[in-house]
Design an enzyme around this catalytic site. Structure first.
Site, PDB file in Angstrom:
ATOM      1  CD  GLU A  66      -2.673  -1.562   0.243  1.00  0.00           C
ATOM      2  OE1 GLU A  66      -2.987  -0.626  -0.541  1.00  0.00           O
ATOM      3  OE2 GLU A  66      -3.091  -2.715   0.104  1.00  0.00           O
ATOM      4  CG  HIS A 109      -8.429  -1.151  -1.465  1.00  0.00           C
ATOM      5  ND1 HIS A 109      -7.874  -1.671  -2.615  1.00  0.00           N
ATOM      6  CD2 HIS A 109      -9.646  -0.673  -1.821  1.00  0.00           C
ATOM      7  CE1 HIS A 109      -8.719  -1.491  -3.622  1.00  0.00           C
ATOM      8  NE2 HIS A 109      -9.794  -0.905  -3.169  1.00  0.00           N
ATOM      9  CG  ASP A 169      -5.928  -6.243  -1.328  1.00  0.00           C
ATOM     10  OD1 ASP A 169      -7.091  -6.428  -0.930  1.00  0.00           O
ATOM     11  OD2 ASP A 169      -5.510  -5.133  -1.702  1.00  0.00           O
TER      12      ASP A 169
END
Length: 225
Positions: A52, A187, A192
């Site tokens: 991320e 997310h 994920d």
């Protein structure tokens, strides 16, 4: 990179926009796990990973979370999960999409403390990411800033899905729906990753003709030039 980031956390931001970014190379050097095309992969460890980040541009964005799960024979044998302080404020849109805010990053280690440990975790394994072009770009630029060179065999499940699955969309959400999978969290890296891994195993099961690293070549994210 010429394709849209269909499957990254930034899909909502991009919609129909395209990012034209030059393909990247990762240098051979300190760390890596490149395999021969003749190696069978069934007995090799796989590390499914996800970053991320603070934005779309792999050259200027910073990683705020690294997640990775190591599998042997499709069974989890290790997990890496770490928030990273980017040393810049988070954009509001990234906070909205990821649920990660500045307060969560207070006291978290900077990338120079986290990334070498991630390389240690990934070394010796076949890497896997969905829309790996973006994650590889982030890994390259963050590693390059720290003087870390690397050479990995990375498989992209997005490329595999585009080849094998006749779906209107190959976003991770769409693949989860196709295979009846549920997200633990969307997310966020580990959430994920768990779905990406299941998608990979399903595609392997559907295509037993895939046996060697060479068979996976069309779906690799090339990192040397």
């Amino acid at each position: 990179m010429s394709s849209q980031f269909y499957n990254s956390i930034f899909y909502e931001l991009l919609q129909n926009k395209k990012q034209n970014i030059t393909p990247l190379s990762i240098m051979g050097g300190l760390t890596g796990s490149a395999f021969s095309n003749f190696d069978t992969f069934i007995d090799k460890p796989f590390v499914v990973f996800d970053f991320e980040t603070t934005g779309l541009d792999t050259r200027t964005s910073r990683i705020i979370e690294i997640g990775a799960i190591k599998y042997v024979n499709k069974k989890e044998v290790g997990r890496f999960s770490q928030l990273v302080h980017p040393q810049i404020p988070l954009p509001k849109e990234i906070i909205r999409i990821t649920g990660i805010d500045d307060s969560m990053l207070i006291g978290m280690p900077p990338i120079q403390e986290v990334l070498p440990n991630f390389h240690d975790f990934l070394r010796g394994s076949i890497g896997v990411a969905h829309n790996a072009e973006y994650d590889v770009g982030m890994m390259y630029h963050e590693s390059n800033r720290l003087g870390i060179s690397c050479d990995y065999t990375i498989i992209c499940t997005l490329k595999m899905a585009r080849h094998f699955l006749k779906l209107e969309s190959r976003k991770l959400d769409s693949l989860a729906t196709h295979y009846g999978l549920q997200f633990e969290s969307r997310h966020r890296s580990i959430g994920d990753i768990l779905v990406t891994a299941e998608v990979l195993w399903r595609m392997f099961s559907e295509h037993p003709e895939l046996r060697t690293v060479g068979d996976l070549s069309p779906y690799r994210e090339l990192m040397g030039s």
